[in-house]
Design a protein around this motif. Structure first.
Motif, PDB file in Angstrom:
ATOM      1  N   LYS A  79       0.977  -1.068  -0.094  1.00 19.35           N
ATOM      2  CA  LYS A  79      -0.018   0.162  -0.181  1.00 19.35           C
ATOM      3  C   LYS A  79       0.822   1.113  -0.051  1.00 19.35           C
ATOM      4  O   LYS A  79       0.447   2.148  -0.365  1.00 19.35           O
ATOM      5  N   LEU A  80       2.195   1.212   0.572  1.00 21.81           N
ATOM      6  CA  LEU A  80       3.132   2.312   0.650  1.00 21.81           C
ATOM      7  C   LEU A  80       4.002   2.495  -0.324  1.00 21.81           C
ATOM      8  O   LEU A  80       5.096   2.943  -0.515  1.00 21.81           O
ATOM      9  N   GLY A  81       3.639   1.556  -1.599  1.00 25.25           N
ATOM     10  CA  GLY A  81       4.585   1.262  -2.481  1.00 25.25           C
ATOM     11  C   GLY A  81       5.841   0.707  -2.210  1.00 25.25           C
ATOM     12  O   GLY A  81       6.684   0.475  -3.323  1.00 25.25           O
ATOM     13  N   ALA A 143     -18.536  -5.561  12.183  1.00 24.98           N
ATOM     14  CA  ALA A 143     -18.505  -4.667  11.285  1.00 24.98           C
ATOM     15  C   ALA A 143     -18.507  -3.468  12.001  1.00 24.98           C
ATOM     16  O   ALA A 143     -19.322  -2.914  12.486  1.00 24.98           O
ATOM     17  N   LEU A 144     -17.275  -2.516  11.523  1.00 23.20           N
ATOM     18  CA  LEU A 144     -17.139  -1.433  12.181  1.00 23.20           C
ATOM     19  C   LEU A 144     -16.959  -0.343  11.047  1.00 23.20           C
ATOM     20  O   LEU A 144     -15.603   0.223  10.687  1.00 23.20           O
ATOM     21  N   PRO A 145     -18.151   0.099  10.431  1.00 20.46           N
ATOM     22  CA  PRO A 145     -17.868   1.089   9.363  1.00 20.46           C
ATOM     23  C   PRO A 145     -17.197   2.256   9.617  1.00 20.46           C
ATOM     24  O   PRO A 145     -16.691   3.088   8.780  1.00 20.46           O
ATOM     25  N   GLU A 146     -17.039   2.662  10.917  1.00 18.21           N
ATOM     26  CA  GLU A 146     -16.606   4.259  11.474  1.00 18.21           C
ATOM     27  C   GLU A 146     -15.016   4.034  11.660  1.00 18.21           C
ATOM     28  O   GLU A 146     -14.275   4.957  11.855  1.00 18.21           O
ATOM     29  N   ALA A 147     -14.597   2.805  11.594  1.00 18.90           N
ATOM     30  CA  ALA A 147     -13.152   2.426  11.869  1.00 18.90           C
ATOM     31  C   ALA A 147     -12.234   3.315  10.916  1.00 18.90           C
ATOM     32  O   ALA A 147     -12.547   3.523   9.732  1.00 18.90           O
ATOM     33  N   SER A 148     -11.124   3.847  11.276  1.00  9.92           N
ATOM     34  CA  SER A 148      -9.910   4.675  10.368  1.00  9.92           C
ATOM     35  C   SER A 148      -9.135   3.527  10.039  1.00  9.92           C
ATOM     36  O   SER A 148      -8.632   2.382  10.784  1.00  9.92           O
ATOM     37  N   ASN A 149      -8.704   3.620   8.733  1.00 10.51           N
ATOM     38  CA  ASN A 149      -7.753   2.452   8.095  1.00 10.51           C
ATOM     39  C   ASN A 149      -6.445   3.112   8.023  1.00 10.51           C
ATOM     40  O   ASN A 149      -5.477   2.311   7.183  1.00 10.51           O
ATOM     41  N   GLY A 150      -6.043   4.095   8.523  1.00  9.53           N
ATOM     42  CA  GLY A 150      -4.433   4.716   8.399  1.00  9.53           C
ATOM     43  C   GLY A 150      -4.098   4.592   6.891  1.00  9.53           C
ATOM     44  O   GLY A 150      -4.802   5.026   5.970  1.00  9.53           O
ATOM     45  N   TYR A 151      -2.753   4.193   7.057  1.00  9.40           N
ATOM     46  CA  TYR A 151      -2.099   4.116   5.629  1.00  9.40           C
ATOM     47  C   TYR A 151      -2.598   3.145   4.823  1.00  9.40           C
ATOM     48  O   TYR A 151      -2.579   3.155   3.683  1.00  9.40           O
ATOM     49  N   ALA A 152      -3.759   2.329   5.007  1.00 12.12           N
ATOM     50  CA  ALA A 152      -4.163   1.330   4.314  1.00 12.12           C
ATOM     51  C   ALA A 152      -5.234   1.499   3.803  1.00 12.12           C
ATOM     52  O   ALA A 152      -6.264   0.803   2.937  1.00 12.12           O
ATOM     53  N   ASP A 153      -6.006   2.813   3.989  1.00 12.17           N
ATOM     54  CA  ASP A 153      -7.158   3.435   3.290  1.00 12.17           C
ATOM     55  C   ASP A 153      -7.063   3.122   1.716  1.00 12.17           C
ATOM     56  O   ASP A 153      -5.962   3.513   1.145  1.00 12.17           O
ATOM     57  N   ASP A 154      -8.136   2.690   1.140  1.00 12.74           N
ATOM     58  CA  ASP A 154      -8.181   2.264  -0.299  1.00 12.74           C
ATOM     59  C   ASP A 154      -8.783   3.432  -1.102  1.00 12.74           C
ATOM     60  O   ASP A 154     -10.009   3.634  -1.092  1.00 12.74           O
TER      61      ASP A 154
END
Ligand code: SAH
Length: 231
Positions: A79-81, A143-154
């Motif tokens: 994800k970070l290249g 299922a936690l749709p409010e979760a933050s995905n940090g660098y892995a956000d798509d």
């Protein structure tokens, strides 16, 4: 501290015959089909009684293909290249102190004649993966749709996929045997499975899906599938 010896309860038969091009998480390729074969002594209908009421299951498994390579405290997520280091426990990397993976899959059905088989879809698992445990997925809790995905956000857009006339013809010829293969190729390539590090841009890649070799390369417009042939 104690240590434990774990025995697989099942083994995966998957459309993904090699590590390359397997999606990086489950759910990204909903057309990917797999069968979980329960192993003795767990291959009894009693052990899965009631599971058919659930649409999805959690699977914990062994990263058996990479387990012997051990682990390092930091890894370079694609994800970070592939050029930035992140703590192993901040990633879903396969190279972990305990090589255990966790994936959710859609449960298409359960067969209990002549063994017990869970028919799955959307798994990110290699053919032959040993399954350590199976649990029902509980949407109200898991299922936690409010979760933050940090660098892995798509944020990346899916890569468009085109087929050569030869590839289209081959797919038409195997449509009876593998009706979902064309859509699976689109879903797999949409994720851009190329390794993070820079490589020859015009390079041709090959991947094996079910019993077919798929050859493809990338150009400015996306992925272009040149051929689909029996492996
Ligand atoms: N969803 C899991 C796996 C994430 S890593 C988790 O979060 O734990 C996903 C990668 O695991 C895939 O791209 C594939 O290349 C790899 N993989 C799948 N099955 C494997 C296996 N049996 N051994 C080693 N690597 C595997």
């Amino acid at each position: 501290m104690s240590s434990w010896t774990l025995q697989p309860v099942g083994r995966i038969e998957s459309c993904f015959k090699e590590k390359f091009a397997i999606p990086r998480q489950p759910g990204l390729c909903p057309s990917a089909e797999a069968t979980l074969h329960l192993l003795p002594p767990y291959d009894q209908a009693d052990a899965v009684r009631g599971l058919e009421q659930f649409s999805h299951v959690w699977l914990s498994f062994v990263f058996h293909e990479t387990a012997s390579q051990g682990w390092r405290p930091t890894v370079r997520p694609p994800k970070l290249g592939g050029n930035q280091r992140i703590g192993v426990f901040a990633t879903r990397s396969t190279f972990r102190p305990n090589p255990i993976g966790l994936s959710v899959a859609r449960l298409r059905g359960i067969e209990t004649q002549g063994g017990v088989r869970l028919l799955l879809a959307g798994a990110d698992l290699l053919d032959g993966t040993p399954i350590l445990d199976i649990k029902p997925y509980l949407a109200y809790s898991d299922a936690l749709p409010e979760a933050s995905n940090g660098y892995a956000d798509d944020g990346s857009a899916p890569m468009p996929v085109r087929f050569s006339p030869e590839a289209e013809q081959a797919l038409a010829g195997i449509a009876l045997r593998r009706p979902g293969l064309r859509q699976l190729i689109i879903e797999v390539l949409a994720q851009d499975p190329r390794p993070g590090y820079a490589e020859d841009a015009a390079r041709e890649y090959g991947m094996t899906l079910y019993e077919y070799n798929v050859r493809w390369r990338c150009d400015a417009e996306g992925a272009w599938v040149s051929s689909v042939q029996a492996a």
